[in-house]
Design a protein around this motif. Sequence first.
Motif, PDB file in Angstrom:
ATOM      1  N   ARG A   1      53.431  84.335  84.567  1.00 45.19           N
ATOM      2  CA  ARG A   1      53.126  85.767  84.602  1.00 45.19           C
ATOM      3  C   ARG A   1      52.171  86.116  83.465  1.00 45.19           C
ATOM      4  O   ARG A   1      52.176  85.476  82.419  1.00 45.19           O
ATOM      5  CB  ARG A   1      54.422  86.589  84.474  1.00 45.19           C
ATOM      6  CG  ARG A   1      55.235  86.632  85.756  1.00 45.19           C
ATOM      7  CD  ARG A   1      56.672  87.043  85.518  1.00 45.19           C
ATOM      8  NE  ARG A   1      57.446  85.940  84.965  1.00 45.19           N
ATOM      9  CZ  ARG A   1      58.746  86.016  84.667  1.00 45.19           C
ATOM     10  NH1 ARG A   1      59.390  87.146  84.870  1.00 45.19           N
ATOM     11  NH2 ARG A   1      59.377  84.978  84.187  1.00 45.19           N
TER      12      ARG A   1
ATOM     13  N   VAL B   1      53.739  91.289  83.655  1.00 50.31           N
ATOM     14  CA  VAL B   1      55.052  91.583  83.089  1.00 50.31           C
ATOM     15  C   VAL B   1      54.843  92.227  81.725  1.00 50.31           C
ATOM     16  O   VAL B   1      54.014  91.773  80.930  1.00 50.31           O
ATOM     17  CB  VAL B   1      55.918  90.310  82.971  1.00 50.31           C
ATOM     18  CG1 VAL B   1      55.275  89.255  82.078  1.00 50.31           C
ATOM     19  CG2 VAL B   1      57.327  90.646  82.471  1.00 50.31           C
ATOM     20  N   ASP B   2      55.561  93.306  81.480  1.00 48.92           N
ATOM     21  CA  ASP B   2      55.483  93.998  80.197  1.00 48.92           C
ATOM     22  C   ASP B   2      56.166  93.137  79.135  1.00 48.92           C
ATOM     23  O   ASP B   2      57.329  92.743  79.290  1.00 48.92           O
ATOM     24  CB  ASP B   2      56.180  95.356  80.310  1.00 48.92           C
ATOM     25  CG  ASP B   2      56.113  96.167  79.023  1.00 48.92           C
ATOM     26  OD1 ASP B   2      55.341  95.801  78.118  1.00 48.92           O
ATOM     27  OD2 ASP B   2      56.855  97.158  78.924  1.00 48.92           O
TER      28      ASP B   2
ATOM     29  N   SER C   1      59.533  94.102  78.036  1.00 48.08           N
ATOM     30  CA  SER C   1      60.616  94.070  79.017  1.00 48.08           C
ATOM     31  C   SER C   1      61.359  92.731  78.973  1.00 48.08           C
ATOM     32  O   SER C   1      62.385  92.578  79.634  1.00 48.08           O
ATOM     33  CB  SER C   1      60.063  94.296  80.434  1.00 48.08           C
ATOM     34  OG  SER C   1      59.354  93.149  80.890  1.00 48.08           O
TER      35      SER C   1
END
Length: 260
Positions: free
Chosen positions: A159, A232-233, A236
């Motif tokens: 990601r 994706v952060d 997070s």
Amino acid sequence: MRGICKLCGIDRELRNSHAIPDSIFNVIFKENSGKAILLTVDGRKIDYTSDSLDTKQLCDICEKKLNHSYEKYSINLLRNSYRNVSKESEGINFSEVDVEKFMKFILAIYWRAAVSEHESYRGAVMHEELLYKNGAEKLRLCLLENSKIPASLFSVKIRRLRDLSGSFSLQTLKNLIVTPFHRPYGKDEKVSVNFVIEGFYISVIMPALSDKERRKDMVLYAKGNQFTAGYVDALSIPELKETIRVMGLKIRMGHSNVGS
């Protein structure tokens, strides 16, 4: 220093070997006055470092084999040297690529970390089921012989990191190196070993996901010729968020400070 090469098993002169490729450290060192920001999640440790985490591990022949077979191609792929990358709404799409070669590059990083004696790689564990099935040896042979990936044992997911809070620039994320850490994956006692290089969050999942799970989770398919690195952060990801909070790392668009 002579010793037994961990890849070919032959008694030879050993080189300073890198699980996370030296070429990744070198670019970061060049851009940051010889230092990199290294996050060791399991130890809740953040350092500016000029250590590229090398150990005496492989012989010259095997170093060149891994570089030629997997590493050079894959790093150029991550850096968009082949111009086959497009930004989509869900992530970064890589097309017309050798997915199997790229997966072996990721698995080589994981395997080298798992057999390394460097303390920064202690988070590169192997699932108990794979230990029972001799997974480490099967992976070693796969990399040595450039043979088929043991598909029932390993899945690979990638990601692209981003920061929705606006505190991290993309370049800063690319300059972070997060050494392997593990966590449970899913609801059936799988485990993932995760690390960050070149601004990508990479997971090696053990045992491998089913075909249905693979499609749902955007896991790489060795026989394919394209894949998407979904966004994706960074904050997070609990381990990264907690490490940044605990150690007081503050990043502001192109420069970094440890402490507060």
